[in-house]
Design a protein around this motif. Sequence first.
Motif, short mmCIF file in Angstrom:
data_model
loop_
_atom_site.label_atom_id
_atom_site.label_comp_id
_atom_site.label_asym_id
_atom_site.label_seq_id
_atom_site.Cartn_x
_atom_site.Cartn_y
_atom_site.Cartn_z
N MET A 96 3.71 31.25 9.18
CA MET A 96 3.19 29.94 8.88
C MET A 96 3.64 28.98 9.98
O MET A 96 4.79 28.97 10.37
N GLU A 97 2.73 28.21 10.42
CA GLU A 97 3.04 27.28 11.50
C GLU A 97 3.94 26.17 10.98
O GLU A 97 3.74 25.62 9.91
N LEU A 98 4.94 25.83 11.78
CA LEU A 98 5.94 24.85 11.35
C LEU A 98 5.33 23.48 11.13
O LEU A 98 5.68 22.79 10.16
N LEU A 99 4.40 23.08 11.96
CA LEU A 99 3.79 21.76 11.82
C LEU A 99 2.98 21.66 10.53
O LEU A 99 3.00 20.62 9.86
N VAL A 100 2.29 22.72 10.15
CA VAL A 100 1.52 22.73 8.91
C VAL A 100 2.45 22.64 7.71
O VAL A 100 2.22 21.88 6.77
N LEU B 282 3.40 26.62 -5.05
CA LEU B 282 2.28 27.55 -5.10
C LEU B 282 1.39 27.43 -3.87
O LEU B 282 0.90 28.43 -3.34
N THR B 283 1.17 26.20 -3.42
CA THR B 283 0.34 25.99 -2.23
C THR B 283 0.99 26.59 -1.00
O THR B 283 0.34 27.25 -0.18
N LEU B 284 2.29 26.37 -0.85
CA LEU B 284 2.97 26.90 0.33
C LEU B 284 3.02 28.42 0.31
O LEU B 284 2.97 29.07 1.35
N LYS B 285 3.10 29.00 -0.88
CA LYS B 285 3.18 30.45 -0.97
C LYS B 285 1.82 31.12 -0.76
O LYS B 285 1.70 32.04 0.04
N PHE B 286 0.81 30.64 -1.47
CA PHE B 286 -0.47 31.35 -1.47
C PHE B 286 -1.44 30.86 -0.39
O PHE B 286 -2.23 31.62 0.12
N LYS B 287 -1.38 29.57 -0.07
CA LYS B 287 -2.31 29.02 0.92
C LYS B 287 -1.64 28.85 2.28
O LYS B 287 -2.24 28.31 3.19
N HIS B 288 -0.39 29.22 2.39
CA HIS B 288 0.37 29.13 3.64
C HIS B 288 0.45 27.70 4.17
O HIS B 288 0.35 27.46 5.38
#
Length: 64
Positions: A1-5, A52-58
């Motif tokens: 996962m990109e750090l900026l995102v 949940l967003t960070l886990k599943f949608k990266h």
Amino acid sequence: MELLVLLSALVTRLLFILHSLIGVWRVTEVKKEPMYWLLALLNLLLCLETGLTLKFKHGKGYKW
């Protein structure tokens, strides 16, 4: 996962939580009733959505 995102997703949600806490604080100061602090518990749902967003949608938001 990109750090900026990841950082962008976290900062957005943290600002929203801060905004809601300041709003609840101001209402409790004016109304002099501590029961309004229960509204701050709704931030727990936002924390759940963040996880949940960070886990599943990266970290990427939903397309609207």
